[in-house]
Design a protein around this motif. Structure first.
Motif, PDB file in Angstrom:
ATOM      1  N   LYS A 179      -5.411   8.200   9.856  1.00  0.00           N
ATOM      2  CA  LYS A 179      -6.481   8.623   8.952  1.00  0.00           C
ATOM      3  C   LYS A 179      -7.749   8.989   9.710  1.00  0.00           C
ATOM      4  N   ASN A 193      -0.616   5.067   9.317  1.00  0.00           N
ATOM      5  CA  ASN A 193      -1.789   4.553   8.627  1.00  0.00           C
ATOM      6  C   ASN A 193      -3.049   4.740   9.467  1.00  0.00           C
ATOM      7  N   GLU A 245       0.385   5.770   0.426  1.00  0.00           N
ATOM      8  CA  GLU A 245      -0.425   6.978   0.512  1.00  0.00           C
ATOM      9  C   GLU A 245       0.455   8.177   0.224  1.00  0.00           C
ATOM     10  N   TYR A 246       0.015   8.987  -0.736  1.00  0.00           N
ATOM     11  CA  TYR A 246       0.702  10.239  -1.056  1.00  0.00           C
ATOM     12  C   TYR A 246       0.031  11.363  -0.282  1.00  0.00           C
ATOM     13  N   LEU A 247       0.847  12.294   0.191  1.00  0.00           N
ATOM     14  CA  LEU A 247       0.327  13.382   1.020  1.00  0.00           C
ATOM     15  C   LEU A 247       0.608  14.726   0.362  1.00  0.00           C
ATOM     16  N   MET A 286       0.837  -1.186   0.000  1.00  0.00           N
ATOM     17  CA  MET A 286       0.000   0.000   0.000  1.00  0.00           C
ATOM     18  C   MET A 286       0.876   1.242   0.000  1.00  0.00           C
ATOM     19  N   GLN A 316       4.938  10.976   1.634  1.00  0.00           N
ATOM     20  CA  GLN A 316       4.288   9.704   1.337  1.00  0.00           C
ATOM     21  C   GLN A 316       4.781   8.656   2.330  1.00  0.00           C
ATOM     22  N   TYR A 317       4.072   7.552   2.419  1.00  0.00           N
ATOM     23  CA  TYR A 317       4.555   6.392   3.161  1.00  0.00           C
ATOM     24  C   TYR A 317       3.874   5.170   2.564  1.00  0.00           C
ATOM     25  N   GLY A 318       4.490   4.002   2.737  1.00  0.00           N
ATOM     26  CA  GLY A 318       3.907   2.803   2.158  1.00  0.00           C
ATOM     27  C   GLY A 318       4.669   1.560   2.565  1.00  0.00           C
TER      28      GLY A 318
END
Length: 275
Positions: free
Chosen positions: A130, A127, A3-5, A1, A18-20
């Motif tokens: 959110k 994560n 997620e771009y911020l 997975m 981002q993180y993943g």
């Protein structure tokens, strides 16, 4: 997975981009390519290779690697024991400094962390963030600071600088820091000496030797310097300014101000307002 911020407008000193995480298939690779920000990969299982600047690193669980902005890198999962990693993308004016404190540079891009699973925990917390609505950006920034502080704490010892500060220079900097933090209080030279942990006379001698001025004079001049900066604020009276820089006797403040600036506080303020 992944997620771009969005780019942070609030935390420009350090922010997450981002993180993943990914359980890579055998031989999965990325690059050669460049990134526009910093990227830290942490290997949670398996093996792989990382290449940068003509150097090839064979890495395994418990290790990680830094990708810097605008640097060509290549990394590939092992064909028989492919790695699983999580990553953190970030940037900001403090990023380079914090990474250097952790011993991470373009010439030394590998780190080791096998104490516990806290790095993965930070990923999990990111994560889970959110659920935050108003404070998510600040929460993510705090987690990023926590992650980097972990790498600093358990990273290699910092190399000794070519310019090693003398003991006198260190004491002088401590005096200056104390004054610049506490100038608004009723501090004395004895207070400063006790804070530094040196005999008053010895400390005064060191300070004068290094800066060719006394601690008392430095304190006075620093207070008057701050007072001058306040003079442009029409909401503050001369008395307000005096108390704000540690003078509770208006006559003493006026005397010290004139000694340093050559004019009384009122005359100085009049001139400032004319400009």
């Amino acid at each position: 997975m992944i997620e771009y911020l969005p780019r942070s407008k609030q935390h420009t000193e350090l922010y997450l981009t981002q993180y993943g995480s990914e359980a890579c298939s055998p031989g999965h690779f990325h690059g050669p390519a460049v990134r526009s920000h910093y990227l830290l990969h942490y290997i949670m299982d398996g093996e792989g290779i990382f290449e940068v600047g003509g150097t090839r690193y064979e890495l395994r669980k418990g290790q990680g690697f830094l990708i810097g902005p605008d640097v060509v890198t290549y990394y590939e999962a092992n064909t028989t024991n492919p790695w699983t990693y999580c990553w953190f993308g970030f940037d900001g004016v403090l990023a380079d400094s914090l990474l250097k404190q952790a011993g991470l540079t373009l010439d030394s891009p590998i780190f080791h962390y096998e104490q516990d699973d806290r790095i993965y925990q930070y990923f999990t917390y990111m994560n889970e963030s959110k659920r935050y609505h108003k404070a998510r950006e600040t929460h993510l920034t705090g987690l990023l600071y926590s992650l980097l502080s972990l790498l600093v704490e358990f990273g290699p010892a910092m190399p000794i600088s070519e310019h090693k500060e003398s003991r006198a220079e260190i004491y002088v900097e401590k005096v200056k820091d104390f004054i610049e933090t506490n100038y608004a209080q009723k501090i004395t030279i004895e207070d400063i000496a006790q804070f530094i942990g040196l005999n008053r006379s010895y400390l005064c001698s060191l300070f004068h030797q290094e800066l060719n001025t006394s601690i008392q004079d430095y304190l006075i001049r620093y207070r008057i310097h701050i007072a001058c900066e306040m003079m442009g604020n029409a909401e503050l009276t001369i008395g307000d300014i005096a108390r704000s820089v540690g003078y509770y006797d208006p006559l003493l403040f006026s005397k010290m101000f004139k000694k340093v600036m050559g004019s009384s506080p009122r005359q100085y303020r009049f001139e400032v307002r004319k400009i």
